[in-house]
Design an enzyme around this catalytic site. Structure first.
Site, short mmCIF file in Angstrom:
data_model
loop_
_atom_site.label_atom_id
_atom_site.label_comp_id
_atom_site.label_asym_id
_atom_site.label_seq_id
_atom_site.Cartn_x
_atom_site.Cartn_y
_atom_site.Cartn_z
CB CYS A 114 -0.94 0.00 1.20
SG CYS A 114 -2.15 -1.34 1.12
CG HIS A 255 -3.13 3.64 1.95
ND1 HIS A 255 -3.65 3.21 0.76
CD2 HIS A 255 -3.19 2.58 2.80
CE1 HIS A 255 -4.01 1.94 0.88
NE2 HIS A 255 -3.74 1.54 2.11
CG ASN A 285 -6.73 -0.54 1.12
OD1 ASN A 285 -6.00 -0.13 0.23
ND2 ASN A 285 -6.28 -1.04 2.26
O1 UT7 Z 1 -3.91 -0.90 3.68
C1 UT7 Z 1 -2.96 -1.65 4.35
C2 UT7 Z 1 -3.08 -1.58 5.81
N1 UT7 Z 1 -4.33 -2.10 6.27
C3 UT7 Z 1 -5.01 -1.43 7.15
O2 UT7 Z 1 -4.63 -0.35 7.52
C4 UT7 Z 1 -6.24 -2.06 7.75
C5 UT7 Z 1 -6.22 -1.85 9.23
N2 UT7 Z 1 -7.32 -2.46 9.96
C6 UT7 Z 1 -8.61 -2.04 9.84
O3 UT7 Z 1 -8.95 -1.20 9.03
C7 UT7 Z 1 -9.61 -2.61 10.82
O4 UT7 Z 1 -8.91 -3.30 11.83
C8 UT7 Z 1 -10.65 -3.57 10.18
C9 UT7 Z 1 -11.63 -2.74 9.39
C10 UT7 Z 1 -9.97 -4.59 9.32
C11 UT7 Z 1 -11.42 -4.28 11.28
O5 UT7 Z 1 -12.03 -3.37 12.17
P1 UT7 Z 1 -11.88 -3.56 13.75
O6 UT7 Z 1 -12.67 -2.49 14.37
O7 UT7 Z 1 -10.41 -3.58 14.06
O8 UT7 Z 1 -12.58 -4.94 14.01
P2 UT7 Z 1 -11.97 -6.28 14.63
O9 UT7 Z 1 -11.00 -6.90 13.68
O10 UT7 Z 1 -11.51 -6.01 16.02
O11 UT7 Z 1 -13.26 -7.20 14.68
C12 UT7 Z 1 -14.39 -6.84 15.51
C13 UT7 Z 1 -15.49 -7.85 15.24
C14 UT7 Z 1 -15.04 -9.31 15.29
O12 UT7 Z 1 -16.07 -10.07 15.88
P3 UT7 Z 1 -16.01 -10.49 17.44
O13 UT7 Z 1 -14.77 -11.32 17.58
O14 UT7 Z 1 -15.95 -9.21 18.21
O15 UT7 Z 1 -17.28 -11.26 17.62
C15 UT7 Z 1 -14.91 -9.69 13.85
O16 UT7 Z 1 -15.07 -11.08 13.63
O17 UT7 Z 1 -16.02 -7.66 13.92
C16 UT7 Z 1 -16.04 -8.91 13.23
N3 UT7 Z 1 -15.88 -8.67 11.81
C17 UT7 Z 1 -16.91 -8.40 10.99
N4 UT7 Z 1 -18.22 -8.30 11.21
C18 UT7 Z 1 -19.02 -8.00 10.17
C19 UT7 Z 1 -14.74 -8.67 11.08
N5 UT7 Z 1 -15.01 -8.39 9.79
C20 UT7 Z 1 -16.35 -8.23 9.71
C21 UT7 Z 1 -17.22 -7.93 8.66
N6 UT7 Z 1 -18.53 -7.82 8.92
N7 UT7 Z 1 -16.79 -7.72 7.40
#
Ligand code: UT7
Length: 328
Positions: A114, A255, A285
């Site tokens: 990225c 980004h 993204n």
């Molecule tokens: O571009 C290169 C670099 N990449 C990035 O910068 C991405 C960085 N990370 C992020 O943008 C965020 O961490 C995400 C958008 C990927 C995830 O958001 P988050 O607030 O960090 O969520 P999380 O991973 O802590 O997950 C929270 C909950 C989980 O469920 P439980 O364990 O709390 O029951 C996940 O399983 O959300 C769940 N979850 C989803 N739910 C609905 C994960 N993906 C999804 C989804 N839809 N698509």
């Protein structure tokens, strides 16, 4: 002093739009979750017969035209991508032929995930500063839809396809008020590779190639925390290197990974949200393509004006991260 200035920008998005509602119908996710956690409402997906170089060609032609040049004026091509058409020749070499540029100029792909566009911009600027090029085509182009596991809701909702390009032209300019790239700051750290990778590649041997799929894997929440912290430090580094204070930058062109990460960087810069160019809602993204796509949008709709100070920054797999401070 000779340095590169942005003479023209261009971009391209595939016609097919994939909405959150469509994803909701396919996997266990919701429009609300995706919007609230990422800011993404839709993304563009390349057609089955569209490749990285197809997207790159459209963006390149638009940037060359915006710069008032012909393809034959270009004397360096760098394509930042993690999703090239094939192992070799590079996407950049394929573009030479597509754009009708006679052989002889340097052309190569660059992989920094990225952060690829910022890395490519820095590299092209170094060519220009040392007399190795005078009109460089710098492109970020990706077809990430090809390396997604469409059953993994943690990654497949995040990414999209697209391409953006700039023509970086040599100019004679002095000091921070002159046009061009004022400073670049690039970094990498390989120690946290398992947090974000595509654990597959042609160099891994036949068994690995047969067993594993080439898809993005990410421990999103851990990446998120490292990204916010690292980009905050990058803002401090860039401002300090240029003797700037918070609030001195006119536009943040980040980004586009997640609106919450982008907003944290804008706060760190002391900028209101309307001074941050955001396309994440419509593009998702697009990895190396996201910064030039956002830049082209804000240039063409008249928000970014000549003479303004732009901060371009990115964080991605590697980890890699970097910034470019640009007097537009
Ligand atoms: O571009 C290169 C670099 N990449 C990035 O910068 C991405 C960085 N990370 C992020 O943008 C965020 O961490 C995400 C958008 C990927 C995830 O958001 P988050 O607030 O960090 O969520 P999380 O991973 O802590 O997950 C929270 C909950 C989980 O469920 P439980 O364990 O709390 O029951 C996940 O399983 O959300 C769940 N979850 C989803 N739910 C609905 C994960 N993906 C999804 C989804 N839809 N698509």
């Amino acid at each position: 002093m000779t340095r590169g200035r942005i003479a023209g920008t261009g971009s391209y998005l595939p016609a097919r739009v994939l909405t959150n509602a469509e994803l909701e119908a396919r996997i266990d996710t919701s429009d609300i979750w995706i919007r609230e956690r990422t800011g993404i409402a839709q993304r563009h997906i390349a057609a089955a017969d569209e490749t990285c170089s197809d997207l790159a060609e459209h963006a390149a032609r638009a940037a060359i035209e915006a710069a008032g040049l012909n393809a034959s004026d270009i004397d360096l091509i760098i394509v930042a991508t993690s999703t090239p058409d094939q192992v070799f020749p590079s996407t950049a070499c394929r573009l030479l032929e597509r754009l009708g540029i006679p052989g002889g100029i340097p052309a190569f792909d660059l992989a920094a995930a990225c952060s690829g566009f910022v890395y490519a911009l820095d590299t092209a600027n170094r060519f220009i500063r040392t007399g190795g090029a005078s009109r460089a085509l710098v492109i970020g182009a990706e077809v990430f839809s090809r390396i997604l596991d469409w059953d993994d809701r943690g990654t497949c909702v995040l990414f999209g396809d697209g391409a953006g390009a700039v023509v970086l032209e040599a100019t004679e300019a002095e000091g921070p008020s002159g046009a061009g790239i004022l400073s670049t700051h690039l970094h990498a750290d390989g120690r946290q590779e398992p947090l974000l990778n595509v654990p597959w590649g042609v160099g891994q041997g036949y068994e690995a190639l047969a067993d594993r799929r080439g898809c993005v894997t990410m421990r999103g929440n851990e990446v998120f925390r490292v990204a916010v912290r690292t980009l905050g430090n990058l803002v401090d580094e860039t401002l300090a290197a240029n003797g700037l204070e918070r609030g001195d930058v006119d536009w943040l062109v980040p980004h586009q990974a997640n609106i919450r990460i982008m907003a944290a960087t804008a706060r760190k810069l002391g900028l209101p949200m309307e001074r941050m160019v955001s396309t994440v809602a419509e593009h998702g993204n697009t990895s190396a393509a996201s910064i030039p796509l956002a830049l082209d949008r804000a240039v063409r709709d008249g928000r970014i004006q000549r003479g303004e100070l732009l901060l371009l920054e990115a964080f991605g797999a590697g980890f890699t991260w970097g910034s470019a401070l640009v007097r537009y």
